[in-house]
Design a protein around this motif. Structure first.
Motif, PDB file in Angstrom:
ATOM      1  N   ASP A  14      62.877 -71.406  -2.832  1.00  0.00           N
ATOM      2  CA  ASP A  14      63.807 -71.223  -1.987  1.00  0.00           C
ATOM      3  C   ASP A  14      64.569 -72.380  -1.209  1.00  0.00           C
ATOM      4  N   ASP A  15      65.531 -72.110  -0.412  1.00  0.00           N
ATOM      5  CA  ASP A  15      66.195 -73.235   0.308  1.00  0.00           C
ATOM      6  C   ASP A  15      65.242 -73.890   1.408  1.00  0.00           C
ATOM      7  N   SER A  19      64.208 -77.712   1.222  1.00  0.00           N
ATOM      8  CA  SER A  19      64.480 -78.708   2.495  1.00  0.00           C
ATOM      9  C   SER A  19      63.306 -79.417   2.734  1.00  0.00           C
ATOM     10  N   GLY A  43      78.732 -81.033   4.457  1.00  0.00           N
ATOM     11  CA  GLY A  43      78.915 -79.640   3.960  1.00  0.00           C
ATOM     12  C   GLY A  43      77.497 -78.613   4.608  1.00  0.00           C
ATOM     13  N   LEU A  44      77.487 -77.715   3.981  1.00  0.00           N
ATOM     14  CA  LEU A  44      76.484 -76.606   4.202  1.00  0.00           C
ATOM     15  C   LEU A  44      74.959 -76.724   3.705  1.00  0.00           C
ATOM     16  N   THR A  45      75.010 -77.474   2.157  1.00  0.00           N
ATOM     17  CA  THR A  45      73.618 -77.384   1.528  1.00  0.00           C
ATOM     18  C   THR A  45      72.747 -78.097   2.167  1.00  0.00           C
ATOM     19  N   PRO A  46      72.983 -79.548   2.836  1.00  0.00           N
ATOM     20  CA  PRO A  46      71.897 -80.342   3.084  1.00  0.00           C
ATOM     21  C   PRO A  46      71.515 -80.072   4.609  1.00  0.00           C
TER      22      PRO A  46
END
Length: 71
Positions: A14-15, A19, A43-46
């Motif tokens: 998962d995210d 991370s 952006g939101l991804t990192p």
């Protein structure tokens, strides 16, 4: 000429795990290099990755004193 390297694919569930793994790899490189250059994506991804890096910074596990960041 620089030798070609194969792309290493790391599978995670998962995210949050992504991370944590990404932060671990970045911290390893930061510690290995004298003056690392870090490219920060927008952006939101990192965001999870950045949260992990902030936590390590607050715990004094890492320092950005000698780093150069690009946004």
């Amino acid at each position: 000429m620089k030798e070609e390297q194969d792309l290493k694919v790391i599978s995670v569930k998962d995210d949050q795990e992504m991370s944590l793994k990404a932060a671990s790899l970045i911290i390893k490189q930061m510690n290995a290099l004298q003056n690392p250059v870090i490219g920060l994506a927008a952006g939101l991804t990192p965001l999870g990755l950045y949260d992990c890096l902030v936590q390590h910074y607050q715990q004094k596990d890492i320092s950005f004193k000698h780093d150069t960041t690009l946004t």
